[in-house]
Design an enzyme around this catalytic site. Structure first.
Site, mmCIF file in Angstrom:
data_model
loop_
_atom_site.group_PDB
_atom_site.id
_atom_site.type_symbol
_atom_site.label_atom_id
_atom_site.label_comp_id
_atom_site.label_asym_id
_atom_site.label_seq_id
_atom_site.Cartn_x
_atom_site.Cartn_y
_atom_site.Cartn_z
ATOM 1 N N ASP A 10 3.497 -4.016 -3.758
ATOM 2 C CA ASP A 10 2.775 -2.841 -3.598
ATOM 3 C C ASP A 10 2.859 -2.301 -2.302
ATOM 4 O O ASP A 10 3.016 -3.208 -1.406
ATOM 5 C CB ASP A 10 1.442 -2.730 -4.437
ATOM 6 C CG ASP A 10 1.032 -1.706 -4.710
ATOM 7 O OD1 ASP A 10 -0.086 -1.750 -5.850
ATOM 8 O OD2 ASP A 10 1.092 -0.725 -4.115
HETATM 9 C C1 GLC Z 1 -0.544 2.212 -4.752
HETATM 10 C C2 GLC Z 1 -0.649 1.790 -5.803
HETATM 11 C C3 GLC Z 1 0.496 1.491 -6.820
HETATM 12 C C4 GLC Z 1 1.351 2.816 -6.680
HETATM 13 C C5 GLC Z 1 1.831 2.287 -5.136
HETATM 14 C C6 GLC Z 1 2.935 3.383 -4.763
HETATM 15 O O1 GLC Z 1 -1.259 1.664 -3.427
HETATM 16 O O2 GLC Z 1 -1.449 0.450 -5.902
HETATM 17 O O3 GLC Z 1 -0.063 1.634 -8.067
HETATM 18 O O4 GLC Z 1 2.453 2.699 -7.382
HETATM 19 O O5 GLC Z 1 0.807 2.261 -4.000
HETATM 20 O O6 GLC Z 1 2.262 4.676 -4.472
#
Ligand code: GLC
Length: 726
Positions: free
Chosen positions: A267
């Site tokens: 993430d």
């Molecule tokens: C965010 C979220 C995740 C998302 C990623 C990209 O922090 O936790 O669900 O897909 O970043 O945007």
């Protein structure tokens, strides 16, 4: 390309080029990216060189056919070996056509329609240049303080599995490789992100392996069994180790036990966050732990590009562990045919026709009408008669903030508001529309205007809720009531002596004190998406009939949290026949049961259940029991009922839930109709993780429940007389 061709390509790559394939950057790093690139995480300063960008493997948060074509072509000019970028984005519940948030979609209990919504989202996103969506989010949730419950499908593992599969089928379609209007799916957040302590985002998760395997993990597995191409790590710890650096979770379970060989992406920033978690001294150790855990792509931090080469030269890791990650990334690019057609499904002309198409909006409206949940309808005040004069009051009467926190390219100003829908449905002289208050403030003038408008109306419709900033990622609340100004407005309107119908726009189960007392009817609309206003008006006037059922319990108050239907009995259950007055598992100041339980939802008609019968009360591993129950429409409206079947295992080797959803069926009945609904019981449905984690059933006594929610049920006992095992 064949695997050997990919391997030949890899042989031509330098170590630095291979490592850069593991880097994912947001749009602003790429020439030609407009400012509109979606930034969905903290933008820290990053030691990224032009060389890194030239060789980066993927980009997130960028879409738009012309922009993607521009970035991809620039990239291919600069990349020595002509390796195309993967474009990834958060297309969670719609791209431009926005569907209700997933917690709302789940309340439809309609996986086919959920799949359809994902198909449409994929079609709009793919023509706009997206290759991979960061969805479905399948985290099981039990704590409405957490902002991201809106993104999940609720508290039940079985239902989460049903929707996980439906979303993957919708996004990827039957032939991802050859269908340029599909996108690869990325199931998230692995694992158990929804169990954050105290409902506070990014907080510690500490679950037993049993809780993980029995409740939290099955939905991720279901998505992977459906062919989901990618997994995203969770921010949280799992058993004391952050998921992003957790070899046991990622190598032993995800890759070895489950056999997943697709891409594992961190993430946003989660690799570098191993440092504040306290399991990495610095970026270098963070890179080491993440690559050893099997994380292939580092999203929006630069630990890999800064330190992996050094770790190889120091002998801390083999180059092979990098090659493994690069091979997975190039394999997905090849599967999506990006080497032959770097722009895959992108099409500037088609984009104009497909994105936001009226047919898509129609599906969004249909799904919204099925996702709303009727929580209260005293005196059958609903559906409304068109001749009533309406006072439409509240901060959400004309708000486009009904798309939810992950609304991609959806525009609030394009959402159909309640006001717009009412103005289409009723003559203006029958409508008196005032704001009454803002989401978190109220003035005496607003209050006076609202009371005045209400006094001359036949019916008051109050549109209240949480703005989308109060929900979603990092949108956690310790007080899950409506903001006080809105409660003040409701209380004041109640003095007008007119029926009040309250529409809730929110992303979580709420403590409805201050709403229940003053509302004759309550419709939970969640964040209903692009067509929210028109869906709600159709429901209020009986053009559509409410059928939604909650998939996450509404607590009496936040003190009850976590409260969920499939809880254990404890050694001193409240209400047991021989229960003591005091020394039982209870509160002194609140009931144990939630305000509204899992599976709850009213209709305009009434359904009666009778004659729950079984073809046998003895089950073996080789036989099945057929259960039948009669459902009658005893009201005066045609209605859709979601018939739910639960099973209780009375004695297990470990404690077993009071009920577990095993199946459901949606039926439509005319007034006076009766339908016999059938459910097949098999031994496989009775299996669970034993003390030694063997997954099998036990001989013994069970109860089958059939009903309209997880509390109002008929029951019938049966026996399993031979044990099965996985
Ligand atoms: C965010 C979220 C995740 C998302 C990623 C990209 O922090 O936790 O669900 O897909 O970043 O945007």
């Amino acid at each position: 390309m064949t695997t050997s061709t990919i391997q030949n390509l890899m042989k031509q790559m330098t170590l630095d080029e291979k490592i850069a394939q593991l880097l994912q950057l947001a749009g602003p790093f790429f020439k030609g990216s407009s400012e509109q690139g979606h930034i969905t995480g903290p933008m820290a300063a990053m030691p990224i060189s032009d060389e890194h960008i030239k060789n980066a493997g993927s980009v997130l948060g960028v879409s738009g056919a012309a922009e993607v074509i521009s970035i991809q072509s620039t990239h291919l000019e600069n990349n020595r070996l002509g390796i195309p970028l993967l474009f990834m984005a958060d297309i969670v519940h719609g791209y431009k056509t926005i569907f209700p948030v997933p917690l709302a979609i789940a309340c439809s209990w309609d996986p086919e329609l959920a799949q359809k919504s994902a198909e449409i989202a994929a079609k709009e996103a793919a023509v706009s240049g997206v290759h991979v969506t960061f969805a479905p989010m399948v985290d099981l949730v039990r704590d409405p303080r957490w902002g991201r419950v809106m993104e999940s499908t609720g508290e039940d593992s079985y239902l989460n599995q049903v929707f996980a599969k439906a979303f993957v089928r919708g996004f990827q379609g039957p032939d991802l490789a050859n269908d340029p209007q599909s996108v690869a799916a990325c199931v998230k957040h692995f694992a158990a992100y929804g169990a954050a302590e105290a409902g506070r985002d990014y907080n510690t998760v500490d679950l037993s392996e049993r809780q993980l395997r029995e409740f939290y993990l099955p939905a991720y597995k279901a998505a992977l069994n459906e062919g989901c191409e990618m997994v995203m790590t969770a921010f949280n710890t799992v058993d004391g180790i952050p998921a992003t650096g957790n070899e046991k979770l990622m190598r032993s379970l995800l890759r070895d036990e489950w056999g997943f060989d697709g891409i594992l992406i961190s993430d946003w920033g989660a690799v570098k966050e191993l440092i504040p978690h306290g399991v990495a001294e610095d970026d270098k150790e963070a890179a080491l732990k993440a690559i050893k855990a099997g994380v292939d792509i580092e999203m929006m931090t630069a630990c890999y590009v800064q330190h992996l080469a050094e770790l190889v030269s120091e002998g801390e890791i083999e180059e092979a562990i990098i090659d493994e990650a690069v091979l997975r990334i190039l394999t997905l690019k090849d599967k999506l045919r990006l080497f032959e057609k770097p722009n895959r499904g992108v099409d500037v002309e088609l984009e104009q026709q497909v994105v936001g198409h009226q047919d898509h909006l129609q599906v969004s409206k249909e799904l919204a009408t099925k996702s709303c949940v009727l929580l209260k309808n005293d005196h059958h005040i609903l559906p409304l008669n068109k001749n009533k004069n309406i006072a439409l009051i509240g901060p959400f009467v004309d708000s486009g903030d009904i798309l939810g926190p992950w609304s991609a390219l959806g525009l609030k100003e394009e959402a159909v508001t309640l006001k717009q829908a009412f103005e289409k449905h009723l003559p203006i002289e029958q409508l008196n529309i005032v704001t009454g208050c803002h989401v978190e403030t109220i003035s005496s003038q607003q209050l006076e205007e609202a009371v005045h408008a209400a006094s001359s109306a036949d019916v008051i419709i109050v549109a209240v809720g949480e703005d989308s900033e109060m929900s979603g990622e990092a949108g956690c609340r310790t007080n899950i009531q409506l903001p006080a100004p809105q409660l003040e407005l409701l209380k004041a309107l109640a003095t007008c002596g007119k029926p009040i119908i309250t529409i809730l726009f929110n992303g979580r189960p709420l403590d409805l004190h201050g709403v229940l007392e003053y509302s004759d009817a309550i419709l939970e609309a969640w964040y209903p998406g692009s067509e929210g206003g028109s869906a709600i008006v159709d429901l209020l006037y009986g053009i559509a009939i409410p059928s939604g059922k909650l998939t996450m319990s509404f607590p009496v108050n936040v003190g009850q949290v976590p409260v969920y239907y499939n809880h254990f009995n404890t050694g001193r259950p409240k209400g047991a026949p021989d229960a003591q007055e005091r020394y039982v598992s209870q509160y002194l100041d609140a009931p144990n049961d939630p305000m509204f339980p899992f599976g709850f939802g009213l209709s305009y008609t009434q359904f009666s259940y009778s004659d729950l019968e079984l073809t046998s009360t003895q089950l073996t591993t080789d036989t099945e029991i057929t259960a039948t129950v009669n459902v009658s429409n005893v009201g005066s409206f045609t209605g859709e009922e979601i018939v739910q079947f639960y099973i209780q295992d009375l004695v297990g080797e470990v404690v077993r839930p009071m009920k577990e959803l095993k199946s459901f069926q949606s039926i439509t009945l005319e007034p006076g109709d009766t339908k016999q609904v059938t459910f097949t019981i098999t031994e496989q449905q009775l299996r669970y993780h034993h003390a030694d984690f063997s997954f099998k059933s036990d001989k013994g006594s069970f109860i089958l429940y059939a009903g309209t929610n997880s509390i109002d049920v008929l029951s019938h006992s049966f026996q399993l007389i031979s044990q099965g095992r996985n």
